[in-house]
Design a protein around this motif. Structure first.
Motif, short mmCIF file in Angstrom:
data_model
loop_
_atom_site.label_atom_id
_atom_site.label_comp_id
_atom_site.label_asym_id
_atom_site.label_seq_id
_atom_site.Cartn_x
_atom_site.Cartn_y
_atom_site.Cartn_z
N UNK A 1 2.53 -0.36 12.57
CA UNK A 1 3.06 -0.65 11.23
C UNK A 1 2.47 0.29 10.19
N UNK A 2 1.17 0.55 10.30
CA UNK A 2 0.52 1.48 9.37
C UNK A 2 1.12 2.87 9.50
N UNK A 3 1.29 3.34 10.73
CA UNK A 3 1.81 4.70 10.95
C UNK A 3 3.25 4.82 10.46
N UNK A 4 4.08 3.79 10.76
CA UNK A 4 5.50 3.87 10.41
C UNK A 4 5.73 3.69 8.92
N UNK B 1 1.94 5.81 6.59
CA UNK B 1 1.63 7.23 6.77
C UNK B 1 2.89 8.08 6.84
N UNK B 2 3.86 7.64 7.63
CA UNK B 2 5.10 8.38 7.76
C UNK B 2 6.07 8.00 6.65
N UNK B 3 7.05 8.88 6.41
CA UNK B 3 8.12 8.56 5.47
C UNK B 3 7.91 9.00 4.05
N UNK C 1 0.84 -1.21 0.00
CA UNK C 1 0.00 0.00 0.00
C UNK C 1 0.87 1.26 0.00
N UNK C 2 1.98 1.22 0.72
CA UNK C 2 2.91 2.35 0.75
C UNK C 2 3.46 2.61 -0.65
N UNK D 1 20.49 16.12 -1.33
CA UNK D 1 20.10 17.49 -0.97
C UNK D 1 19.35 18.19 -2.10
N UNK D 2 19.48 17.69 -3.31
CA UNK D 2 18.82 18.30 -4.47
C UNK D 2 17.45 17.70 -4.75
N UNK D 3 17.00 16.77 -3.90
CA UNK D 3 15.72 16.10 -4.09
C UNK D 3 14.79 16.38 -2.91
N UNK D 4 13.51 16.11 -3.13
CA UNK D 4 12.56 16.19 -2.02
C UNK D 4 12.72 14.93 -1.16
N UNK D 5 13.11 15.15 0.08
CA UNK D 5 13.43 14.02 0.96
C UNK D 5 12.19 13.53 1.69
N UNK D 6 12.15 12.25 2.05
CA UNK D 6 11.05 11.74 2.86
C UNK D 6 11.00 12.45 4.21
N UNK D 7 9.80 12.63 4.74
CA UNK D 7 9.62 13.30 6.02
C UNK D 7 9.06 12.31 7.04
N UNK D 8 9.76 12.17 8.12
CA UNK D 8 9.29 11.27 9.18
C UNK D 8 8.40 12.04 10.14
N UNK D 9 7.21 11.54 10.37
CA UNK D 9 6.25 12.21 11.25
C UNK D 9 6.62 12.00 12.72
#
Length: 325
Positions: free
Chosen positions: A150-153, A156-158, A13-14, A128-136
């Protein structure tokens, strides 16, 4: 469901969200354009041009944000060119869109070779030149909760910010088209433009606004491909995603929620296709790689063949408006 099987399902799903993001953005762009009566076959070409512009700018200026702005700009420019041909000069909308697609295919390679001399692609972008994943926040704490963690990590996050922009585009499209005066007029232009004109509202101006919004969304989709999902531009990297987005839009009957579901379906098929390569399946054995990779495109053909006659498009789509004197 075992913990390992549950994890694999969530990871699929991710991957679906990541793969479906450019499809969602392009489908929303198509809804804006076609709800206003303008057929936009050029989604594919504009996405390809914006992917190149974003990657080239990010590579030269070392800024993914500037790359995103460059991608949006080039997409909007070609949207206006499409509008100039179809709205101002009442040209054939399908031919104009196909011309942009053909031009984009050749132009990105030619300019890429001239600028970087790497066979039409850009250099690989540094992190640094790319859009990086964001950890919630609170990922470590929530991860301890069975199933939900597991769903959140993993689901949803990342994600990088453009994934959330893609999902937000569905809400934005739905709200603008069905809850604002501008959206009401836009839909009216695609159904009965003479009624809009008789109310003293410019049909051409409304249609230009619609294709500019479509250009912005296409620009974000292209920038996502080369500076967020990928690490640079490679020739023909859109690989028909603009056409798949059009199929998703038709499958969704020009409704944002329906188009979203179709895009997620295509994304899921592509995510599953990547995971099934080389996997031994019961009764079948190793699944043919070619068949697996073709699954999203086969689904596109099946959906179009089965639904294009049933889905009712906006009444005035593809028809240039000639103002009565």
């Amino acid at each position: 469901m075992g913990a390992d099987l549950w994890l694999q399902f969530v990871l699929a799903l991710d991957a679906t969200l990541r793969v479906a993001t450019p499809l969602i953005l392009c489908a929303m762009a198509g809804i804006f354009s076609e709800r206003a009566g303008i057929i936009d076959i050029s989604l594919e070409g504009k996405m390809l041009l914006s992917a190149f512009a974003a990657a080239a700018t990010a590579s030269l200026l070392h800024s993914p944000v500037l790359g995103l702005l460059a991608g949006i700009t080039i997409s909007v420019v070609f949207s206006i060119i499409h509008g100039f041909a179809c709205i101002t000069h009442r040209g054939n909308q399908v031919i104009s869109g196909l011309a942009i697609n053909i031009l984009a295919s050749g132009l990105t390679v030619t300019v890429g070779i001239a600028m970087f001399r790497q066979g039409g692609q850009t250099p690989n972008l540094a992190r640094a030149d790319r859009f990086a994943p964001t950890e919630l926040p609170f990922v470590d704490q929530v991860s301890q909760i069975p199933f939900i963690g597991t769903i959140y990590r993993e689901l949803i996050s990342g994600h990088n910010i453009l994934v959330w922009v893609g999902l937000s585009a569905v809400i934005f499209t739905s709200y603008v088209l069905w809850n604002t005066r501008f959206g009401l007029r836009l839909r009216a232009v695609g159904e009965k433009p003479e009624a809009v004109d008789s109310a003293g509202i410019s049909v051409s101006l409304l249609r230009y606004k619609a294709i500019i919004i479509a250009g912005i969304l296409c620009g974000i989709a292209g920038a996502y491909l080369s500076t967020a999902h990928g690490s640079g531009f490679v020739r023909e990297m859109t690989a028909g995603k603009g056409y798949i987005a059009l199929a998703a839009m038709i499958f969704g009957k020009w409704q944002p929620r329906g188009a979203l579901l179709a895009c997620l379906l295509f994304g899921f098929l592509e995510a599953i296709a990547a995971r099934l390569q080389g996997v031994e399946l019961p009764l079948i054995g190793a699944a043919p790689v070619e068949l697996i990779l073709a699954m999203p495109y086969l689904m596109t053909v099946i959906l179009l063949a089965g639904l294009v006659g049933r889905a009712v498009p906006p009444r005035a789509i593809g028809q240039p408006y000639i103002k009565e004197r």
